[in-house]
Design an enzyme around this catalytic site. Structure first.
Site, PDB file in Angstrom:
ATOM      1  N   GLY A  10      -5.812 -35.234  -9.331  1.00  0.00           N
ATOM      2  CA  GLY A  10      -6.118 -36.250 -10.176  1.00  0.00           C
ATOM      3  C   GLY A  10      -6.415 -35.299 -11.334  1.00  0.00           C
ATOM      4  O   GLY A  10      -7.272 -34.358 -11.255  1.00  0.00           O
ATOM      5  N   LYS A  72       0.628 -35.590  -5.530  1.00  0.00           N
ATOM      6  CA  LYS A  72       1.614 -35.696  -4.348  1.00  0.00           C
ATOM      7  C   LYS A  72       2.278 -34.643  -3.961  1.00  0.00           C
ATOM      8  O   LYS A  72       3.033 -34.475  -2.947  1.00  0.00           O
ATOM      9  CB  LYS A  72       2.598 -36.723  -4.678  1.00  0.00           C
ATOM     10  CG  LYS A  72       2.124 -38.188  -4.730  1.00  0.00           C
ATOM     11  CD  LYS A  72       3.235 -39.160  -5.064  1.00  0.00           C
ATOM     12  CE  LYS A  72       2.626 -40.576  -5.295  1.00  0.00           C
ATOM     13  NZ  LYS A  72       3.688 -41.624  -5.979  1.00  0.00           N
ATOM     14  N   GLY A 115      -8.438 -31.393  -2.308  1.00  0.00           N
ATOM     15  CA  GLY A 115      -6.902 -31.245  -1.609  1.00  0.00           C
ATOM     16  C   GLY A 115      -6.273 -30.121  -2.056  1.00  0.00           C
ATOM     17  O   GLY A 115      -5.675 -29.510  -1.459  1.00  0.00           O
ATOM     18  N   ILE A 137     -14.329 -35.178 -10.770  1.00  0.00           N
ATOM     19  CA  ILE A 137     -15.130 -36.289 -11.407  1.00  0.00           C
ATOM     20  C   ILE A 137     -16.254 -36.487 -10.457  1.00  0.00           C
ATOM     21  O   ILE A 137     -17.365 -37.065 -10.692  1.00  0.00           O
ATOM     22  CB  ILE A 137     -14.673 -37.562 -12.291  1.00  0.00           C
ATOM     23  CG1 ILE A 137     -13.942 -38.573 -10.956  1.00  0.00           C
ATOM     24  CG2 ILE A 137     -13.787 -37.130 -13.267  1.00  0.00           C
ATOM     25  CD1 ILE A 137     -13.822 -39.808 -11.613  1.00  0.00           C
ATOM     26  N   ASP A 138     -15.931 -36.422  -9.360  1.00  0.00           N
ATOM     27  CA  ASP A 138     -16.663 -37.131  -7.984  1.00  0.00           C
ATOM     28  C   ASP A 138     -17.898 -36.306  -7.684  1.00  0.00           C
ATOM     29  O   ASP A 138     -18.821 -36.817  -7.087  1.00  0.00           O
ATOM     30  CB  ASP A 138     -15.894 -37.310  -6.623  1.00  0.00           C
ATOM     31  CG  ASP A 138     -14.428 -38.040  -6.851  1.00  0.00           C
ATOM     32  OD1 ASP A 138     -14.816 -38.688  -7.833  1.00  0.00           O
ATOM     33  OD2 ASP A 138     -13.812 -37.675  -6.071  1.00  0.00           O
ATOM     34  N   ARG A 182     -14.981 -41.805  -4.683  1.00  0.00           N
ATOM     35  CA  ARG A 182     -14.495 -41.575  -3.317  1.00  0.00           C
ATOM     36  C   ARG A 182     -15.697 -41.824  -2.315  1.00  0.00           C
ATOM     37  O   ARG A 182     -16.316 -42.644  -2.298  1.00  0.00           O
ATOM     38  CB  ARG A 182     -13.620 -40.279  -3.194  1.00  0.00           C
ATOM     39  CG  ARG A 182     -12.270 -40.319  -2.605  1.00  0.00           C
ATOM     40  CD  ARG A 182     -11.640 -38.918  -2.367  1.00  0.00           C
ATOM     41  NE  ARG A 182     -10.725 -38.746  -3.266  1.00  0.00           N
ATOM     42  CZ  ARG A 182      -9.479 -39.096  -3.518  1.00  0.00           C
ATOM     43  NH1 ARG A 182      -8.968 -39.653  -2.672  1.00  0.00           N
ATOM     44  NH2 ARG A 182      -8.860 -38.404  -4.622  1.00  0.00           N
ATOM     45  N   GLU A 233     -17.246 -47.194  -5.517  1.00  0.00           N
ATOM     46  CA  GLU A 233     -15.796 -47.602  -4.643  1.00  0.00           C
ATOM     47  C   GLU A 233     -15.961 -47.308  -3.331  1.00  0.00           C
ATOM     48  O   GLU A 233     -15.347 -48.122  -2.591  1.00  0.00           O
ATOM     49  CB  GLU A 233     -14.719 -47.057  -5.283  1.00  0.00           C
ATOM     50  CG  GLU A 233     -14.670 -45.590  -5.137  1.00  0.00           C
ATOM     51  CD  GLU A 233     -13.342 -44.829  -5.999  1.00  0.00           C
ATOM     52  OE1 GLU A 233     -12.410 -45.556  -6.312  1.00  0.00           O
ATOM     53  OE2 GLU A 233     -13.025 -43.531  -5.552  1.00  0.00           O
ATOM     54  N   ARG A 277     -19.799 -61.578 -12.401  1.00  0.00           N
ATOM     55  CA  ARG A 277     -18.467 -61.102 -12.909  1.00  0.00           C
ATOM     56  C   ARG A 277     -18.272 -59.527 -12.505  1.00  0.00           C
ATOM     57  O   ARG A 277     -19.516 -58.853 -12.415  1.00  0.00           O
ATOM     58  CB  ARG A 277     -18.664 -61.168 -14.365  1.00  0.00           C
ATOM     59  CG  ARG A 277     -18.605 -62.625 -15.137  1.00  0.00           C
ATOM     60  CD  ARG A 277     -17.310 -63.029 -14.636  1.00  0.00           C
ATOM     61  NE  ARG A 277     -17.265 -64.654 -14.660  1.00  0.00           N
ATOM     62  CZ  ARG A 277     -16.912 -65.127 -16.080  1.00  0.00           C
ATOM     63  NH1 ARG A 277     -16.485 -64.288 -17.199  1.00  0.00           N
ATOM     64  NH2 ARG A 277     -17.173 -66.316 -16.485  1.00  0.00           N
ATOM     65  N   ARG A 286     -11.980 -41.079 -16.059  1.00  0.00           N
ATOM     66  CA  ARG A 286     -11.297 -39.704 -15.942  1.00  0.00           C
ATOM     67  C   ARG A 286     -10.727 -39.680 -17.502  1.00  0.00           C
ATOM     68  O   ARG A 286     -10.262 -38.389 -17.785  1.00  0.00           O
ATOM     69  CB  ARG A 286     -10.150 -39.605 -14.905  1.00  0.00           C
ATOM     70  CG  ARG A 286     -10.757 -39.625 -13.617  1.00  0.00           C
ATOM     71  CD  ARG A 286     -10.012 -39.054 -12.585  1.00  0.00           C
ATOM     72  NE  ARG A 286      -8.623 -39.124 -12.592  1.00  0.00           N
ATOM     73  CZ  ARG A 286      -7.835 -39.330 -11.583  1.00  0.00           C
ATOM     74  NH1 ARG A 286      -8.210 -39.918 -10.560  1.00  0.00           N
ATOM     75  NH2 ARG A 286      -6.392 -39.268 -11.747  1.00  0.00           N
TER      76      ARG A 286
END
Ligand code: F6P
Length: 364
Positions: A10, A72, A115, A137-138, A182, A233, A277, A286
């Site tokens: 990413g 990918k 990865g 960013i994680d 993540r 998330e 909300r 990002r």
């Protein structure tokens, strides 16, 4: 000397600052440098650009990556056309190695998250002189105290929390802000603390619906008829799983998380009189220009990587520990994720200013 560089996985603010620092440092030493297009895809397809000083001038302020990236392109199980497909992945690593040799490269610098770094290490084990630079960013890589991109993501998330306070307070609502990260809760935790979040939910501290409800009701009893809930998330209920948004076939890390905040909103709508909300920050975290700190950190990583090439420190990754740039073995770096410890000082800090973690066991 001639070296190659690529950005994989990413995108993340600060990638261009690393490309610039490596390139300027290499060109100053009289080396040639080529940048592979779209991460490992460019190495497999032998698509690259020769980087000259003018290509990397002025890019320190730009988000994303001028080289392009792909999450990918796994050369060991290649699913991209024209060589492979999601149904029939092919091992294209020999082609990637042949391209490296054809270009007469002395080293490859791979900038990526876990990865891409695992792929870099696989190439090192197959004999390529590879150097890794960590990005995400994680901020979830254990082998470095911090990764560039994280501070920029915090800026976006904290800004969003600040802005959402206005509506939460004026309309007496619960505003649920979902961050990325993540399997680690760093973005939600730090932005939650910085933005004064009332409830912070992270993967490392599974939440209980009744404890979230209690925190909201306790605030109402104090006359605070609104709440800001900052949700990572990867947050999950004590007796439940993380919320998977989708599975990206062919990606080295196929699971995409997202949507837990809608479940929390639905639950709160049934349990409390305040309206909920949801705002999912997603890729905004990002995007855009890197912060001053990320530009500084990324520049240091780039200079360190070029120095590692010179000293032939292959199979290693640049790292930042105790305010010093250093290096560690790539295979050590990708072994374990850095996650938030439920007993850490930061959680205690937050509890001491009244923040709930949606779990009454976390008492500071
Ligand atoms: O690892 C960085 C990250 O932004 C995570 O925080 C998030 O879960 C994931 O990547 C999203 O991936 P994609 O850009 O493929 O949706």
């Amino acid at each position: 000397m001639k070296i190659g560089i690529l950005t994989g996985g990413g995108d993340c603010p600060g990638l261009n600052a690393v490309v610039r620092a490596v390139s300027k440092s290499a060109l100053k030493k009289g080396w040639e440098i080529i940048g592979f297009r779209d991460g490992f895809k460019g190495l497999v397809e032998n698509k690259f650009i020769k980087l000259k000083d003018r290509d990397v001038s002025g890019i320190i302020i730009k988000g994303g990556t001028i080289l392009g990236t792909s999450n990918k392109a796994n050369p060991f199980e290649y699913t991209l056309a024209p060589f492979g497909s999601a149904k029939s992945p092919r091992d294209m690593s020999a082609k990637a190695i042949a391209n490296f040799r054809k270009n007469k490269l002395s080293a490859l610098i791979a900038i990526g998250g876990d990865g891409s770094l695992i792929l870099a290490d696989k190439f090192y084990k197959k004999g390529l002189p590879v150097i890794g630079v960590p990005k995400t960013i994680d901020n979830d890589l254990a082998a470095t105290d911090i990764t560039f991109g994280f501070d920029s993501a915090l800026r976006v998330a904290t800004d969003a929390i600040d802005k959402l306070h206005t509506t939460a307070e004026s309309h007496h609502r619960i505003l649920i802000v979902e961050t990325m990260g993540r399997y680690a809760g760093w973005i939600a935790l730090r932005a939650g603390i910085a933005g004064g979040g009332d409830i912070i939910l992270i993967p490392e501290v599974p939440y209980k619906d009744e404890d979230i409800v209690k925190a909201v009701k306790d605030r109402c009893k104090q006359g605070k008829n609104f709440s800001i809930v900052v949700v990572a998330e990867g947050a999950k209920p004590a007796k439940g799983k993380m919320t998977v948004k989708k599975v990206v076939e062919g990606s080295p890390e196929p699971i995409r998380l997202g949507g837990v905040s809608y479940k929390i909103a639905e639950m709160l709508d049934k349990e409390v009189h305040l309206e909920s909300r949801v705002v999912v920050l997603g890729h905004l975290q990002r995007g855009g220009r890197p912060t001053a700190f990320d530009r500084w950190l990324a520049t240091g990583f780039g200079i360190k990587a070029a120095e590692m090439v010179e000293n032939k420190k292959f199979g290693r990754m640049a790292s930042f520990k105790k305010f010093q740039f250093t290096d560690v073995k790539i295979n050590e770096a990708v072994k374990k994720l850095k996650r938030v410890s439920p007993n850490c000082q930061e959680i205690k800090m937050a509890v001491n200013v009244g923040t709930s973690f949606g779990n009454r066991k976390i008492t500071g």
